[in-house]
Design a protein around this motif. Sequence first.
Motif, PDB file in Angstrom:
ATOM      1  N   ILE A 179       0.860  -1.186   0.000  1.00  0.00           N
ATOM      2  CA  ILE A 179       0.000   0.000   0.000  1.00  0.00           C
ATOM      3  C   ILE A 179       0.892   1.231   0.000  1.00  0.00           C
ATOM      4  O   ILE A 179       1.875   1.306   0.743  1.00  0.00           O
ATOM      5  CB  ILE A 179      -0.987   0.018   1.179  1.00  0.00           C
ATOM      6  N   ASP A 180       0.576   2.167  -0.886  1.00  0.00           N
ATOM      7  CA  ASP A 180       1.356   3.388  -1.048  1.00  0.00           C
ATOM      8  C   ASP A 180       0.592   4.570  -0.470  1.00  0.00           C
ATOM      9  O   ASP A 180      -0.620   4.694  -0.676  1.00  0.00           O
ATOM     10  CB  ASP A 180       1.621   3.663  -2.533  1.00  0.00           C
ATOM     11  N   VAL A 181       1.324   5.432   0.217  1.00  0.00           N
ATOM     12  CA  VAL A 181       0.759   6.655   0.774  1.00  0.00           C
ATOM     13  C   VAL A 181       1.647   7.813   0.326  1.00  0.00           C
ATOM     14  O   VAL A 181       2.865   7.778   0.520  1.00  0.00           O
ATOM     15  CB  VAL A 181       0.700   6.608   2.318  1.00  0.00           C
ATOM     16  N   LEU A 182       1.041   8.810  -0.288  1.00  0.00           N
ATOM     17  CA  LEU A 182       1.801   9.955  -0.771  1.00  0.00           C
ATOM     18  C   LEU A 182       1.854  11.046   0.289  1.00  0.00           C
ATOM     19  O   LEU A 182       0.829  11.416   0.867  1.00  0.00           O
ATOM     20  CB  LEU A 182       1.164  10.514  -2.044  1.00  0.00           C
ATOM     21  N   ILE A 238       3.547  -0.443   5.352  1.00  0.00           N
ATOM     22  CA  ILE A 238       3.183   0.802   4.658  1.00  0.00           C
ATOM     23  C   ILE A 238       4.402   1.327   3.903  1.00  0.00           C
ATOM     24  O   ILE A 238       5.519   1.324   4.434  1.00  0.00           O
ATOM     25  CB  ILE A 238       2.687   1.885   5.652  1.00  0.00           C
ATOM     26  N   GLN A 239       4.166   1.794   2.676  1.00  0.00           N
ATOM     27  CA  GLN A 239       5.205   2.484   1.913  1.00  0.00           C
ATOM     28  C   GLN A 239       4.761   3.919   1.676  1.00  0.00           C
ATOM     29  O   GLN A 239       3.675   4.163   1.143  1.00  0.00           O
ATOM     30  CB  GLN A 239       5.456   1.789   0.576  1.00  0.00           C
ATOM     31  N   PHE A 240       5.598   4.864   2.096  1.00  0.00           N
ATOM     32  CA  PHE A 240       5.352   6.274   1.819  1.00  0.00           C
ATOM     33  C   PHE A 240       6.136   6.681   0.582  1.00  0.00           C
ATOM     34  O   PHE A 240       7.271   6.253   0.382  1.00  0.00           O
ATOM     35  CB  PHE A 240       5.784   7.152   3.003  1.00  0.00           C
ATOM     36  N   MET A 241       5.526   7.504  -0.237  1.00  0.00           N
ATOM     37  CA  MET A 241       6.188   8.092  -1.390  1.00  0.00           C
ATOM     38  C   MET A 241       6.231   9.604  -1.181  1.00  0.00           C
ATOM     39  O   MET A 241       5.241  10.188  -0.723  1.00  0.00           O
ATOM     40  CB  MET A 241       5.439   7.748  -2.678  1.00  0.00           C
TER      41      MET A 241
END
Length: 199
Positions: free
Chosen positions: A48-51, A106-109
């Motif tokens: 899951i990506d979170v900007l 969680i992956q932050f971009m």
Amino acid sequence: MIDLTRWEPASPNEVAERLSAVESPWWIAGGYAIEFAVGAPFREHADIDVLLLRRDQLAAQLALPGWEWWAAEPPGTLRPWAAGEILPPAVHDIWCRPSADAPWRIQFMLDEAEDADWVSRRDPRIRRPVADIGLINPDGLPYLAPEVQLLYKAKGARPKDERDFAAMQPKLDAAQRQWLREAMTLAYGEHPWKDRLTV
């Protein structure tokens, strides 16, 4: 050796709960953003990506106290992200997990911004007001506007990106199609998706 494949992605609702105290803007991104825009799930998600805007990057640490935070250094090496460290401009991704023996959650971009404008890292000529890069789904979750997300997905056009584009393309309105065509022209020149975005 760090296992890069061991993921148990947080659900979008869990992300929202964990980021509930974050005052800076954030958006669910990646495949989930496309699914929210389509209006129904249509594929599995490995992560899951979170900007976040780069200027707000430390919000990730504040939202996940006690977790491990790892910065993805180009060309793809993970290294610990120290508390309070401001990441260099080349780092765009942060991987997070509750502990060393836990899976990634969680992956932050990180994306760029100047004053009130979001600035694409694909090409700094591509920009729009920060207030206009996201939408809200029926559950109240913020997510990245599909045309912005598709701009990023267009670079690699992996099989999952092609599937996301195919699902979203019929639902894009005329303004979204025009914006995406113009943005892809600036970022990539010619692109096979452009012919499928006639306004």
